[in-house]
Design a protein around this motif. Sequence first.
Motif, PDB file in Angstrom:
ATOM      1  N   ARG A 169     -13.041 -32.253  15.766  1.00 40.02           N
ATOM      2  CA  ARG A 169     -12.980 -31.004  17.258  1.00 40.02           C
ATOM      3  C   ARG A 169     -11.840 -30.938  17.483  1.00 40.02           C
ATOM      4  N   GLN A 170     -10.318 -31.432  16.876  1.00 37.80           N
ATOM      5  CA  GLN A 170      -9.333 -30.722  17.555  1.00 37.80           C
ATOM      6  C   GLN A 170      -9.195 -29.563  17.663  1.00 37.80           C
ATOM      7  N   ASP A 171      -9.246 -29.046  16.412  1.00 39.15           N
ATOM      8  CA  ASP A 171      -8.804 -27.355  15.748  1.00 39.15           C
ATOM      9  C   ASP A 171     -10.405 -26.650  15.911  1.00 39.15           C
ATOM     10  N   ALA A 172     -11.133 -27.446  16.347  1.00 35.71           N
ATOM     11  CA  ALA A 172     -12.895 -26.153  16.433  1.00 35.71           C
ATOM     12  C   ALA A 172     -12.424 -25.287  17.264  1.00 35.71           C
ATOM     13  N   HIS A 173     -11.978 -25.347  18.495  1.00 34.95           N
ATOM     14  CA  HIS A 173     -11.703 -24.356  19.358  1.00 34.95           C
ATOM     15  C   HIS A 173     -11.415 -23.049  18.371  1.00 34.95           C
ATOM     16  N   HIS A 174      -9.837 -22.898  18.220  1.00 39.06           N
ATOM     17  CA  HIS A 174      -9.466 -22.069  16.993  1.00 39.06           C
ATOM     18  C   HIS A 174     -10.089 -21.889  15.965  1.00 39.06           C
ATOM     19  N   TRP A 175     -10.991 -22.263  15.387  1.00 38.71           N
ATOM     20  CA  TRP A 175     -11.432 -21.836  14.131  1.00 38.71           C
ATOM     21  C   TRP A 175     -12.441 -21.060  14.906  1.00 38.71           C
ATOM     22  N   LEU A 176     -13.389 -21.987  16.199  1.00 37.66           N
ATOM     23  CA  LEU A 176     -14.358 -20.574  16.210  1.00 37.66           C
ATOM     24  C   LEU A 176     -14.329 -19.101  16.840  1.00 37.66           C
ATOM     25  N   ILE A 177     -12.614 -19.076  17.968  1.00 38.78           N
ATOM     26  CA  ILE A 177     -12.932 -18.142  18.178  1.00 38.78           C
ATOM     27  C   ILE A 177     -11.897 -16.905  17.014  1.00 38.78           C
ATOM     28  N   LEU A 178     -11.440 -17.549  15.694  1.00 33.22           N
ATOM     29  CA  LEU A 178     -10.878 -16.356  14.726  1.00 33.22           C
ATOM     30  C   LEU A 178     -11.664 -16.404  14.117  1.00 33.22           C
ATOM     31  N   HIS A 179     -12.804 -16.870  14.203  1.00 37.77           N
ATOM     32  CA  HIS A 179     -13.984 -16.521  12.683  1.00 37.77           C
ATOM     33  C   HIS A 179     -15.165 -15.575  14.148  1.00 37.77           C
ATOM     34  N   GLY A 180     -15.004 -15.465  15.559  1.00 38.98           N
ATOM     35  CA  GLY A 180     -15.739 -14.813  16.257  1.00 38.98           C
ATOM     36  C   GLY A 180     -14.497 -13.228  16.131  1.00 38.98           C
ATOM     37  N   ARG A 181     -13.263 -14.082  15.909  1.00 38.96           N
ATOM     38  CA  ARG A 181     -13.024 -11.980  16.582  1.00 38.96           C
ATOM     39  C   ARG A 181     -12.458 -11.263  15.364  1.00 38.96           C
ATOM     40  N   TYR A 182     -12.859 -12.615  13.667  1.00 35.67           N
ATOM     41  CA  TYR A 182     -12.249 -11.241  13.343  1.00 35.67           C
ATOM     42  C   TYR A 182     -13.178 -10.941  12.023  1.00 35.67           C
ATOM     43  N   VAL A 183     -14.557 -11.936  12.100  1.00 35.88           N
ATOM     44  CA  VAL A 183     -15.435 -11.960  10.733  1.00 35.88           C
ATOM     45  C   VAL A 183     -16.645 -12.030  11.675  1.00 35.88           C
ATOM     46  N   CYS A 184     -17.099 -12.437  12.113  1.00 35.99           N
ATOM     47  CA  CYS A 184     -18.864 -12.740  13.132  1.00 35.99           C
ATOM     48  C   CYS A 184     -18.473 -12.125  14.486  1.00 35.99           C
ATOM     49  N   LYS A 185     -18.426 -10.598  14.108  1.00 38.21           N
ATOM     50  CA  LYS A 185     -17.686  -9.697  14.883  1.00 38.21           C
ATOM     51  C   LYS A 185     -19.120  -9.478  16.034  1.00 38.21           C
ATOM     52  N   ALA A 186     -18.888  -8.752  17.542  1.00 40.42           N
ATOM     53  CA  ALA A 186     -19.696  -8.155  18.289  1.00 40.42           C
ATOM     54  C   ALA A 186     -21.124  -7.599  17.866  1.00 40.42           C
ATOM     55  N   ARG A 187     -20.024  -6.481  17.397  1.00 39.39           N
ATOM     56  CA  ARG A 187     -21.427  -4.997  17.663  1.00 39.39           C
ATOM     57  C   ARG A 187     -22.264  -5.845  15.796  1.00 39.39           C
ATOM     58  N   ARG A 188     -21.189  -6.282  14.898  1.00 40.23           N
ATOM     59  CA  ARG A 188     -21.509  -6.045  13.239  1.00 40.23           C
ATOM     60  C   ARG A 188     -20.887  -6.744  13.087  1.00 40.23           C
ATOM     61  N   PRO A 189     -20.906  -8.246  12.745  1.00 31.28           N
ATOM     62  CA  PRO A 189     -20.720  -8.563  11.963  1.00 31.28           C
ATOM     63  C   PRO A 189     -20.646  -9.101  10.141  1.00 31.28           C
ATOM     64  N   GLU A 190     -19.891  -9.321   9.546  1.00 32.22           N
ATOM     65  CA  GLU A 190     -19.418  -8.786   8.301  1.00 32.22           C
ATOM     66  C   GLU A 190     -19.932 -10.506   7.600  1.00 32.22           C
ATOM     67  N   CYS A 191     -21.229 -10.448   7.224  1.00 27.09           N
ATOM     68  CA  CYS A 191     -22.005 -11.887   6.976  1.00 27.09           C
ATOM     69  C   CYS A 191     -21.155 -11.569   5.013  1.00 27.09           C
ATOM     70  N   TRP A 192     -20.582 -10.724   4.772  1.00 24.02           N
ATOM     71  CA  TRP A 192     -20.774 -10.110   3.512  1.00 24.02           C
ATOM     72  C   TRP A 192     -19.047 -11.083   2.767  1.00 24.02           C
ATOM     73  N   ARG A 193     -18.730 -11.065   3.760  1.00 22.81           N
ATOM     74  CA  ARG A 193     -16.971 -11.718   3.530  1.00 22.81           C
ATOM     75  C   ARG A 193     -17.390 -13.048   4.297  1.00 22.81           C
ATOM     76  N   CYS A 194     -18.306 -13.639   5.084  1.00 28.93           N
ATOM     77  CA  CYS A 194     -18.290 -14.985   5.978  1.00 28.93           C
ATOM     78  C   CYS A 194     -18.588 -16.094   4.622  1.00 28.93           C
ATOM     79  N   VAL A 195     -17.840 -17.089   4.905  1.00 26.41           N
ATOM     80  CA  VAL A 195     -17.766 -18.906   4.084  1.00 26.41           C
ATOM     81  C   VAL A 195     -18.771 -19.636   4.643  1.00 26.41           C
ATOM     82  N   VAL A 196     -19.646 -18.672   5.857  1.00 27.34           N
ATOM     83  CA  VAL A 196     -20.332 -20.304   6.301  1.00 27.34           C
ATOM     84  C   VAL A 196     -21.753 -19.108   6.005  1.00 27.34           C
ATOM     85  N   ASN A 197     -22.190 -17.812   5.305  1.00 26.54           N
ATOM     86  CA  ASN A 197     -23.323 -17.158   5.135  1.00 26.54           C
ATOM     87  C   ASN A 197     -24.455 -18.375   5.113  1.00 26.54           C
TER      88      ASN A 197
END
Length: 216
Positions: A172-200
């Motif tokens: 819980r302490q670090d969830a905020h940062h993990w989710l922001i960074l994941h959304g910013r660089y991998v699970c992007k708004a227009r086109r999520p980069e699922c091919w390099r996502c560790v939780v796809n």
Amino acid sequence: MNKEKRHQFYQRLQELDPHPTTELEYTTPFELLAAVLLSAQATDVGVNKATRKLFPVANTPATILALGQEGLEAYIATIGLYRSKAKHLLETCRILLEKHDGAVPQDREALEALPGVGRKTANVVMNTAFGHATIAVDTHIFRVANRTGLAPGKDVRVVEDKLMKVTPLEFRQDAHHWLILHGRYVCKARRPECWRCVVNDLCDFKPKELTPPKGR
């Protein structure tokens, strides 16, 4: 997403980035508060460019207040909505000096009483500056929580409450940062980069692109 999948979800993000933090540059709780106030509808990169010039000159409530409206605006004019942000920051500095001896309060009620500080900003400051296990839901976290099925909800408060409920305490302490960074660089708004996502494989998103487009 069930309990087992949620645990795996966070565990994989933790393995990828064991010690996540904000991309805003700061050295004190006040610098973080100021940077978060300036970051609304702006990028962290843009805020950092401004604060690299501002903070060496003024990085306390008293020194920023001494700049005045025009003086502060000169440092942050490259940031969107800089006039209203300057006004809010100056008023925040006044309140911090008058009511809190110039220190940033740790409790939510006092933080949210500051101009321009809403629940999201208060959560960021409480989590990042003071180590409270809060989750600040921005557009990235809202998207990731809904798209993946981690904690779907119709508005940011619903998503925040769900995340606080379903996120294992150890993450819980670090969830905020993990989710922001994941959304910013991998699970992007227009086109999520699922091919390099560790939780796809844990994600509920249906039209996944598991093969990178040509040229990627």
